[in-house]
Design a protein around this motif. Structure first.
Motif, mmCIF file in Angstrom:
data_model
loop_
_atom_site.group_PDB
_atom_site.id
_atom_site.type_symbol
_atom_site.label_atom_id
_atom_site.label_comp_id
_atom_site.label_asym_id
_atom_site.label_seq_id
_atom_site.Cartn_x
_atom_site.Cartn_y
_atom_site.Cartn_z
ATOM 1 N N HIS A 36 -10.037 25.450 -2.463
ATOM 2 C CA HIS A 36 -8.971 24.456 -2.292
ATOM 3 C C HIS A 36 -9.065 23.301 -3.284
ATOM 4 O O HIS A 36 -10.107 23.055 -3.862
ATOM 5 C CB HIS A 36 -9.023 23.890 -0.872
ATOM 6 C CG HIS A 36 -8.297 24.750 0.121
ATOM 7 N ND1 HIS A 36 -7.831 24.285 1.321
ATOM 8 C CD2 HIS A 36 -7.954 26.065 0.058
ATOM 9 C CE1 HIS A 36 -7.237 25.261 1.965
ATOM 10 N NE2 HIS A 36 -7.304 26.356 1.229
ATOM 11 N N ILE A 37 -7.931 22.622 -3.411
ATOM 12 C CA ILE A 37 -7.909 21.339 -4.113
ATOM 13 C C ILE A 37 -7.792 20.262 -3.037
ATOM 14 O O ILE A 37 -6.841 20.280 -2.254
ATOM 15 C CB ILE A 37 -6.699 21.231 -5.061
ATOM 16 C CG1 ILE A 37 -6.748 22.332 -6.125
ATOM 17 C CG2 ILE A 37 -6.672 19.844 -5.707
ATOM 18 C CD1 ILE A 37 -5.534 22.334 -7.054
ATOM 19 N N VAL A 38 -8.766 19.384 -2.997
ATOM 20 C CA VAL A 38 -8.730 18.313 -2.010
ATOM 21 C C VAL A 38 -8.681 16.989 -2.747
ATOM 22 O O VAL A 38 -9.374 16.790 -3.742
ATOM 23 C CB VAL A 38 -9.955 18.355 -1.080
ATOM 24 C CG1 VAL A 38 -9.974 17.135 -0.173
ATOM 25 C CG2 VAL A 38 -9.928 19.627 -0.260
ATOM 26 N N CYS A 39 -7.829 16.142 -2.231
ATOM 27 C CA CYS A 39 -7.595 14.911 -2.949
ATOM 28 C C CYS A 39 -7.939 13.716 -2.065
ATOM 29 O O CYS A 39 -7.631 13.707 -0.870
ATOM 30 C CB CYS A 39 -6.122 14.918 -3.318
ATOM 31 S SG CYS A 39 -5.601 13.429 -4.000
ATOM 32 N N LEU A 40 -8.630 12.745 -2.668
ATOM 33 C CA LEU A 40 -8.976 11.526 -1.935
ATOM 34 C C LEU A 40 -8.143 10.389 -2.517
ATOM 35 O O LEU A 40 -8.270 10.057 -3.694
ATOM 36 C CB LEU A 40 -10.469 11.229 -2.093
ATOM 37 C CG LEU A 40 -10.989 9.971 -1.396
ATOM 38 C CD1 LEU A 40 -10.871 10.105 0.110
ATOM 39 C CD2 LEU A 40 -12.442 9.713 -1.781
ATOM 40 N N LEU A 41 -7.266 9.843 -1.675
ATOM 41 C CA LEU A 41 -6.373 8.777 -2.141
ATOM 42 C C LEU A 41 -6.889 7.439 -1.646
ATOM 43 O O LEU A 41 -7.600 7.368 -0.647
ATOM 44 C CB LEU A 41 -4.974 8.997 -1.583
ATOM 45 C CG LEU A 41 -4.319 10.336 -1.902
ATOM 46 C CD1 LEU A 41 -3.065 10.520 -1.072
ATOM 47 C CD2 LEU A 41 -4.000 10.417 -3.381
ATOM 48 N N GLY A 42 -6.485 6.390 -2.343
ATOM 49 C CA GLY A 42 -6.885 5.072 -1.868
ATOM 50 C C GLY A 42 -6.667 4.029 -2.946
ATOM 51 O O GLY A 42 -6.604 4.336 -4.132
ATOM 52 N N GLY A 43 -6.536 2.790 -2.506
ATOM 53 C CA GLY A 43 -6.277 1.702 -3.441
ATOM 54 C C GLY A 43 -7.539 1.273 -4.169
ATOM 55 O O GLY A 43 -8.603 1.873 -4.005
ATOM 56 N N ASN A 44 -7.412 0.228 -4.971
ATOM 57 C CA ASN A 44 -8.556 -0.269 -5.720
ATOM 58 C C ASN A 44 -9.678 -0.692 -4.786
ATOM 59 O O ASN A 44 -9.419 -1.249 -3.726
ATOM 60 C CB ASN A 44 -8.147 -1.469 -6.583
ATOM 61 C CG ASN A 44 -7.347 -1.018 -7.786
ATOM 62 O OD1 ASN A 44 -6.196 -1.350 -7.936
ATOM 63 N ND2 ASN A 44 -7.967 -0.206 -8.606
ATOM 64 N N ALA A 45 -10.876 -0.381 -5.192
ATOM 65 C CA ALA A 45 -12.083 -0.821 -4.480
ATOM 66 C C ALA A 45 -12.171 -0.285 -3.059
ATOM 67 O O ALA A 45 -12.873 -0.838 -2.233
ATOM 68 C CB ALA A 45 -12.185 -2.343 -4.465
ATOM 69 N N MET A 197 -10.661 15.808 -6.026
ATOM 70 C CA MET A 197 -10.248 14.777 -6.968
ATOM 71 C C MET A 197 -9.902 13.470 -6.273
ATOM 72 O O MET A 197 -9.386 13.435 -5.166
ATOM 73 C CB MET A 197 -9.092 15.250 -7.847
ATOM 74 C CG MET A 197 -7.852 15.655 -7.099
ATOM 75 S SD MET A 197 -6.648 16.381 -8.224
ATOM 76 C CE MET A 197 -5.878 14.935 -8.902
ATOM 77 N N VAL A 198 -10.246 12.413 -6.983
ATOM 78 C CA VAL A 198 -9.977 11.074 -6.511
ATOM 79 C C VAL A 198 -8.743 10.593 -7.246
ATOM 80 O O VAL A 198 -8.630 10.812 -8.450
ATOM 81 C CB VAL A 198 -11.198 10.202 -6.845
ATOM 82 C CG1 VAL A 198 -10.816 8.758 -6.926
ATOM 83 C CG2 VAL A 198 -12.316 10.428 -5.871
ATOM 84 N N GLU A 199 -7.780 10.051 -6.539
ATOM 85 C CA GLU A 199 -6.574 9.583 -7.230
ATOM 86 C C GLU A 199 -6.031 8.312 -6.592
ATOM 87 O O GLU A 199 -6.204 8.078 -5.402
ATOM 88 C CB GLU A 199 -5.483 10.656 -7.198
ATOM 89 C CG GLU A 199 -5.325 11.428 -8.480
ATOM 90 C CD GLU A 199 -4.941 10.580 -9.693
ATOM 91 O OE1 GLU A 199 -5.070 11.106 -10.803
ATOM 92 O OE2 GLU A 199 -4.529 9.388 -9.557
ATOM 93 N N GLN A 200 -5.372 7.534 -7.421
ATOM 94 C CA GLN A 200 -4.624 6.413 -6.867
ATOM 95 C C GLN A 200 -3.164 6.793 -6.732
ATOM 96 O O GLN A 200 -2.456 6.270 -5.894
ATOM 97 C CB GLN A 200 -4.729 5.206 -7.796
ATOM 98 C CG GLN A 200 -6.036 4.499 -7.677
ATOM 99 C CD GLN A 200 -5.913 3.059 -8.121
ATOM 100 O OE1 GLN A 200 -4.980 2.360 -7.767
ATOM 101 N NE2 GLN A 200 -6.883 2.609 -8.882
ATOM 102 N N ASN A 201 -2.741 7.701 -7.622
ATOM 103 C CA ASN A 201 -1.332 8.052 -7.663
ATOM 104 C C ASN A 201 -1.038 9.152 -6.646
ATOM 105 O O ASN A 201 -1.155 10.341 -6.926
ATOM 106 C CB ASN A 201 -0.993 8.516 -9.074
ATOM 107 C CG ASN A 201 0.499 8.565 -9.261
ATOM 108 O OD1 ASN A 201 1.241 8.883 -8.325
ATOM 109 N ND2 ASN A 201 0.944 8.238 -10.457
ATOM 110 N N ALA A 202 -0.646 8.737 -5.437
ATOM 111 C CA ALA A 202 -0.529 9.664 -4.314
ATOM 112 C C ALA A 202 0.492 10.755 -4.565
ATOM 113 O O ALA A 202 0.222 11.938 -4.353
ATOM 114 C CB ALA A 202 -0.164 8.894 -3.052
ATOM 115 N N SER A 203 1.649 10.390 -5.071
ATOM 116 C CA SER A 203 2.705 11.391 -5.158
ATOM 117 C C SER A 203 2.324 12.506 -6.129
ATOM 118 O O SER A 203 2.617 13.676 -5.893
ATOM 119 C CB SER A 203 4.013 10.728 -5.581
ATOM 120 O OG SER A 203 3.789 9.973 -6.737
#
Ligand SMILES: Nc1ncnc2c1ncn2[C@@H]1O[C@H](COP(=O)(O)OP(=O)(O)OP(=O)(O)O)[C@@H](O)[C@H]1O
Ligand SMILES: [Mg+2]
Lengths: 246, 607
Positions: A36-45, A197-203
């Motif tokens: 799978h591709i798993v994504c961790l979203l979240g704002g700065n810090a 993957m870690v991302e800020q850009n949710a969409s």
């Protein structure tokens, strides 16, 4: 979460992390299913990069468990973890700036000793990333941001990992390169490599991910299949910034 | 030696020797961001192993080189494994201090084993010289050039074509990223220390043969020259270190040609300071930017200082004040006077190191400035001694701050290098400025301490005087640290980027700290001059700077009471245990190592 899933490839359970006195993770639990591709979203810090560092053994959690393929990673050094089959594309790419592109890509195969197969894999990278062909002898530090991202991904693939962890792979790239990177992540995944993957850009991230987690100041506040989260207004509320490109 | 060609050849040969040291420093700095102050000690060890091999075992030259390289490499591996690896997760100042401690221990061990007397190290090569253009060249010159070039080639092949060499290069560009490729940084460190030590050891042996003499003073000089060459070439830049070394060799050689031998080192350190100020990343760096030090993070071990109630301090001070009223021996008073004098230096150092984070390794220069000023004021201008000592303090404050100010924008290790160089420059200027300082002869017949016309001759009067001075200085400094100014100082130490963002003018605060610290150190030097009645350019040396640093670490960086307690402990305990003088430096080195490893915050804690 699906209850029929077999043992996950990667699992963090109840991880608490501190920098000195400051707590960065609060009972963090994340699983990455095989393939799978798993994504961790979240704002700065919010603690995204720190999560990557925990997986890679660059930062040690104060409590909690991290397992890869059923075996604990706690107490292993970063090189040992890499040898278990986890490759990384670090935040801001972190190429070896004064080494050539070729040397950078080959550094990815540092843990391997099968010279001939490594040479073949290098050729394979050049078909996957055709633009790098003419740049092999160039200093990696002199490449553009997008090109550097390609090198970083090629470098990670060279270890023939079972899983790649990526920290904001689209950060600072032009829209053209962003699409290219997302497409490549999908390709890599279709070849059997699991991706965290870690991302800020949710969409953007939710386009390609199977599952996603949303991190807010060190706590998971939302998680589930990416398809379900894509239209969930709570994702946007959960963190500041990052998703305005949507 | 006559023609320019001779000076050029000599410069290049000496440059080759420096290169062997500097390349090792560059490799280590590249991987660990650490200036290895023990590099000169390995060079010293190499020279003495060479002596054992040549003089006692009668090994042929090629075998001598191999033996020296192998033995030195072993020393390097031991240093890495037991001295530095345990400090990996420690504060950033820890490895730096550890290499200083290791260098003291190694130098002293060599001295205790072989005695401090110089020894001859024969070169085993025929003593002929060939004509070359207008100059001459001998077989030893060719050997040194050959070893230098061969080592450079081997190193190039290693870094370019071996897997471990790739790991070294990757780790020195981005340590974390290299680890994420599976590079074991411990192995890289091992490799780098082994190579650096082998090259350094061989270099020491060659120098011994070149001058046909070895002695323990070689160590510090080699470290200094290697550091100069490395920084000139750009810290961590291996080819840069080679070019920097050759340049340094030539600058020194031409400087000697024009001005004379005693100017050799002055040119070296001036070159360093000029490079540090104008191009801190070395001559070959593309831009004039700050050197690669981590910007923030704890350089100094954070801790909560031990609170000692005021009444306890007052009781302790009163106890020491009435001590001479009891029948104590002259020897006890003498020891405590030494402790008070060292304490003043430590107060000064703990202020600049502990509160604004400028870990000075050249602090003894402030003593020298104070001492010379006070001595000359009282001798040449007949200024009363009490005023002359204050004059010494003021001169130290002014001149010390002026000298250090160009390096205010440096951080961490670079501050230490710059202060070390400035310290050496002060002592070399004293040596060479004969019309004022009387050069190597020194100043004798300095009048004794006196106050309001009364000579302080008796031990108890000198004791009271120095005790009173240190108490006053300590009270002032304690006051300073609890003031708003003191808090600004610590903000700068902890995070100078953030401090700047809050609008603190760093240079002003750093100047203020150095002015205050310079005064305390200058007064200490002034008092010492009148006590000793004779001083020369070597009275106040690097060993004292390092001793003061050990005191400060022992007491807790920045801690005022700690500086005094540390002085009394380090001066007093060896007396109590009647440790022979030649073992003391060894013990100071070991104390420093143990502190860094087990109690980096010192006895009373950093503030
Ligand atoms: N080495 C460190 N020492 C101390 N604090 C740190 C360190 N690294 C990160 N932090 C702090 O931990 C918190 C989480 O940082 P982290 O880098 O994981 O966030 P992030 O989600 O990746 O942020 P960004 O989106 O800006 O990359 C932040 O408050 C950060 O300041
Ligand atoms: Mg981040």
């Amino acid at each position: 979460m699906t209850n029929s899933s077999p043992e996950p490839l990667l699992a963090l359970s109840n991880v608490n992390t501190f920098y000195g006195q400051a707590q960065v993770h609060f009972d963090l639990s994340i699983t990455v299913a095989r393939g799978h591709i798993v994504c961790l979203l979240g704002g700065n810090a919010s603690g995204k990069s720190t999560t990557m560092k925990i997986i890679l053994g660059l930062v040690k959690p104060r409590s909690g468990e991290v397992t890869f393929d059923g075996a604990s990673l706690i107490g292993l050094s970063t090189p040992q973890i890499v040898r278990r089959g986890i490759a990384s594309v670090p935040e801001a790419r972190r190429l070896f700036a004064d080494m050539s592109v070729r040397e950078n890509i080959l550094m990815g195969a540092f843990v391997r000793n099968d010279r001939d197969a490594v040479a073949q894999d290098l050729d394979r990278m050049l078909t996957l990333f055709p633009k790098l062909g003419q740049r092999l002898a160039q200093r990696a530090g002199s490449l553009s941001g997008g090109e550097q991202q390609m090198v970083a991904m090629a470098r990670a693939l060279m270890s023939r990992p079972r899983m790649i962890v990526m920290d904001e792979p689209t950060m600072g790239l032009s829209p053209l390169y962003v699409d290219r990177v997302l497409e490549l992540i999908r390709t890599i995944n279709q070849e059997g490599v699991s991706v965290f993957m870690v991302e800020q850009n949710a969409s953007l991230a939710l386009e390609i991910a199977h599952e996603a987690y949303v991190l807010q100041t060190g706590r998971i506040v939302l998680s589930g299949p990416a398809r379900a989260l894509k239209d969930d207004p709570r994702v946007r509320d959960a963190y500041l910034g990052g998703s305005e490109a949507a | 030696m006559s023609s320019w060609l001779d000076y050029t050849i000599n410069g290049l040969i000496v440059g080759n020797v420096y290169a062997l040291v500097a390349v090792g420093l560059a490799l280590i700095f590249g991987v660990s961001r650490l200036i290895n102050f023990a590099q000169g000690s390995i060079y010293l060890v190499g020279a003495y192993i060479g002596w054992v091999a040549v003089v006692q075992l009668h090994t042929p030259l090629p075998l001598t080189i191999i033996v020296v390289a192998a033995a030195a490499a072993l020393v390097g591996l031991i240093i890495e494994r037991f001295g530095l690896r345990p400090l990996q997760n420690s504060v950033r100042i820890a490895p730096l201090l550890a290499t200083i401690g290791i260098s003291f221990v190694l130098d002293q061990l060599v001295m205790l084993t072989f005695s401090p007397n110089p020894r001859a190290l024969p070169s085993q090569l025929p003593d002929v010289r060939f004509q070359l253009g207008g100059g001459t060249i001998g077989p030893l010159d060719l050997l040194i050039a050959g070893v230098g070039i061969t080592s450079a080639l081997l190193l190039f092949v290693f870094l370019r074509y071996s897997k471990l060499g790739w790991a070294v290069r990757a780790a020195s560009q981005d340590r974390d990223a290299a680890m994420q490729m599976g590079v074991d940084v411990n192995r890289v460190n091992q490799a780098v220390f082994g190579i650096a030590a082998a090259l350094g050891g061989v270099s020491g042996m060659l120098v011994g043969m070149y001058y046909n003499q070895i002695d323990t003073a070689m160590s510090l000089q080699a470290t200094l020259k290697g550091v100069v060459a490395e920084v000139v070439g750009g810290a961590g830049n291996v080819p840069g270190a080679v070019i920097g070394s050759l340049l340094l060799g030539l600058v020194e050689s031409y400087g000697v040609a024009v001005f004379g031998t005693s100017y050799r080192n002055l040119f070296a350190f001036l070159l360093l300071v000029v490079v540090l100020v104008l191009r801190p990343n070395g001559l070959f760096a593309s831009a004039r930017q700050a050197p690669p030090e981590p910007l923030t993070g704890t350089f100094i071990a954070p801790s909560r200082p031990v609170r000692i109630p005021r009444w306890a301090l007052a009781v302790a001070a009163a106890g020491f004040a009435i001590l001479p009223l009891f029948p104590v021996s002259f020897y006890v008073l003498q020891t405590l006077i030494n402790a008070w004098l060292l304490g003043m230096l430590a107060l000064s150092l703990t202020l600049v190191a502990g509160t604004i984070g400028q870990v000075s390794l050249g602090h003894a220069a402030l003593l020298a400035i104070g001492a010379y000023t006070s001595a000359l004021l009282s001798l040449a201008l007949s200024v009363p001694v009490g005023l002359a000592v204050i004059g010494g303090g003021l001169m130290s404050a002014a001149l010390g701050t002026l000298l250090i100010s160009p390096s205010f924008r440096l951080r961490g290790h670079y501050v230490s290098i710059a202060t070390l160089a400035i310290g050496e420059i002060v002592s070399l200027v004293i040596l060479n400025w004969e019309s004022v300082t009387r050069g190597p002869i020194g100043i004798s017949g300095i009048p004794p301490l006196s106050l309001f016309g009364y000579d302080l001759i008796s031990p108890s009067s000198v004791y009271w005087f120095s005790l009173a001075v240190i108490v006053v200085l300590a009270l002032l400094q304690g006051r300073l640290l609890t003031s708003h100014l003191g808090r600004s100082f610590r903000a700068i130490r902890d995070d100078d980027i953030a401090a700047r963002a809050y609008g603190l003018s760093l240079n002003r605060y750093k100047s203020l700290a150095f002015i205050f610290g310079g005064f305390a150190a200058g007064v200490s030097g002034g008092i010492a001059a009148h006590l000793y009645s004779y001083i020369n350019h070597e009275t106040f040396n690097t060993q004292q700077s390092i001793l003061a640093l050990t005191v400060v670490i022992l007491g807790g960086l920045g801690n005022v009471v700690g500086a005094i307690v540390g002085s009394v402990a380090l001066v007093g305990l060896p007396e109590v245990f009647r440790i022979a003088a030649e073992y003391r430096i060894l013990i100071y080195g070991i104390v420093l190592l143990l502190l860094v490893r087990f109690r980096p915050q010192g006895l009373l804690g950093t503030i």
